[in-house]
Design an enzyme around this catalytic site. Sequence first.
Site, mmCIF file in Angstrom:
data_model
loop_
_atom_site.group_PDB
_atom_site.id
_atom_site.type_symbol
_atom_site.label_atom_id
_atom_site.label_comp_id
_atom_site.label_asym_id
_atom_site.label_seq_id
_atom_site.Cartn_x
_atom_site.Cartn_y
_atom_site.Cartn_z
ATOM 1 N N VAL A 6 67.956 48.759 138.119
ATOM 2 C CA VAL A 6 66.915 49.347 137.283
ATOM 3 C C VAL A 6 65.559 48.813 137.751
ATOM 4 C CG1 VAL A 6 66.010 49.634 134.949
ATOM 5 C CG2 VAL A 6 68.481 49.534 135.323
ATOM 6 N N ASP B 105 79.726 52.481 126.682
ATOM 7 C CA ASP B 105 79.486 51.162 127.274
ATOM 8 C C ASP B 105 78.563 50.348 126.366
ATOM 9 O OD1 ASP B 105 79.731 49.102 129.083
ATOM 10 O OD2 ASP B 105 78.233 49.862 130.471
#
Length: 696
Positions: A429, A538
């Site tokens: 990220v 998740d």
Amino acid sequence: MEALAALLRLLLWLAVVASSHAQQRPRCRRQCGNVTVPYPFGIGAGCHHGATANGFRLRCDARRRRLTVAGYGHVVAAISVPKAEATVLLNASRACYDRPSGRVVGRREKPMALNGSAFLFSSMKSKFVSIGCPGLSYFFDGGGDYVTGCMSVCRPSERALPGSCRGDDGCCQSTIPLGLDSYHPRLGSFRARGQETTFLENSTACSYAFMVDAMWFWLAGARFNRTGDFAVPVILDWAIRDAPGCAAARRDAGTYACRSAHAVCLESSNGPGYICNCTDGYEGNPYVTDGCSDVNECERRDEFLCYGVCINTPGSFICTCPKGSSGNATTWLPPRHQVHHSTQGSVSVGVFMLLLVCFSAHVWLQKRRLLRAKQRFFEQNGGLLLHQQLGTLASTGVAFSIFSEEEISRATDGFAEARVLGRGGHGVVYKGVLPDGSAVAVKRSMTVDARQVREFAREMLILSQINHRHVVKLVGCCLEVEVPMLVYEYVPNGNLSSQIHGGGVLLPPAARLRVAAESADALAYMHSSASPPILHRDVKSANILLDGDLAAKVADLGASRLAPAGEAAAVATMVQGTLGYLDPEYLLTCQLTSKSDVYSFAVVVLELLTGRKAFVPVEDEEEDEEGSLAFWFLAAAHEGRHREIMDRRVGEELGVEVIDEAAELVVQCLSMAGEDRPTMKDVADKLQRLSSRAHE
């Protein structure tokens, strides 16, 4: 004196240059057994690049015909300069059990340390694998922090699902993140949980865990049935790491590793540093002076197509039609006759124009291939459908953009290392800044399954319309790449995991309950109010972010799934999630439901209340505790000891009644059967009431 000092400086510089050119010394050995040792690696002092302990110095045991990394002892099976990879052998870890009692009777956990060397584990070509029933394996890095892991069980053969190493066939696997330089495995099991007989069916005597070359393991397939002590190949990425990148490396000519005149410097794709490659049209070793030699394309007609007259040139080649014909000589077509000119000048002009046309055609073809590749990725990722649907939603105020690859690259400074916000098993990220000055977070994934590609456009369309104050807003995506990139709003205060376990300024107890209630409210919205319902898939503390006011923001919907309406609705899918948070029922049935998110979220609440991680390292080999926070808490709760494991400050500030009610809620959410768990809406309502009482 000044002349003497200048002479000494000159001699010192010559010594540095000489050491950097160690590959030119004829005495350096370049073969050990059947492994070739190319520079910058070397056997013995002065035959390798850089310092002694950086991983480039190797040792050769001539008697055993075995090559190892000096100072580390890892056995080297192969080294590739063009790929900047090395294959080393890793001993598999093993844990064996006494079947009647489930007690551990033997455990051998084999770590591998690379810290301080030029090597890092390859996140693209290596994976973590666990084999055994029931198996629970994971590993830590050099700092003792949990990295990743997986659980495996064995379904009855008559109910076996297609595929291999998917979690319910006695084998599970997990990807590994970038930048990993240390591997410390742990093996546990469910065997001590006598009441959970489901996990003990079809059990095996031993479980194994290892890092492995993903392609090698895939090719082994069903033939991989090794037991006892064995070693497997694992791929390592290497780079010149004495400089952070190419720009810094070029400033020091004495240590700059790209020595060939036709070498080019490339930034390392795994960790800091750089690698050297030969430029197009050349091959060889760029780390050696004159190591890159011209490729004679005319001798490789199967690789460089030419159906006419081939003329090799430095770094390239010219392919022309035979005398008396015209056309494209790189394509098999019948030749066309042409008119001949008698003057030498006409021939020269013709050759020049032909070269110009060939060069222009080459550049045009390269650009066209790039555009076609981008267009192909855009279409296969559902770009046309998504673009069309977004056009119809423009009037509804949905703010969602489809970014080009160039726009994303500019926003992240070319995916600069300084822009990295975090790394995970599935990607990296980056922080980006759009032209309007707004900050975003760009998730660049490494892999995506075929089904996710087919449904990507539809799911992005749904996710773009989520508008909840406690869900990170998806503002756009990039579809011109093989694995789509997602663009989210930027949330400044990091994730909940770092706030709980980071060791800095931690969340006060009352704020922890508030964050839990806000996160549950967001998940309840996704389950009950979104149309169609969205299953996160998740849920974990690392996927709950905190904004400037420390309000919760549920993030990372890239693994989410759309589900039919109804709390009991299930989606058949490959098991995906994070060890420690994964719903055991989902693991066994491959049926994802909203109750799977409820189980995972209960583990997050436990982290908030206890201050402990989802996995607790177990050092005592005589203990068969598998390190799962959820199972550990359930054992304590069944014995009435749940207050003892709560964070002391949490217990003091929230009070006994609130702690007891929160513990009771968590126990319900961790029920082995999904139908016995409350809905996320019920969980959110209960946590909101507890949070309000904590603030009174």
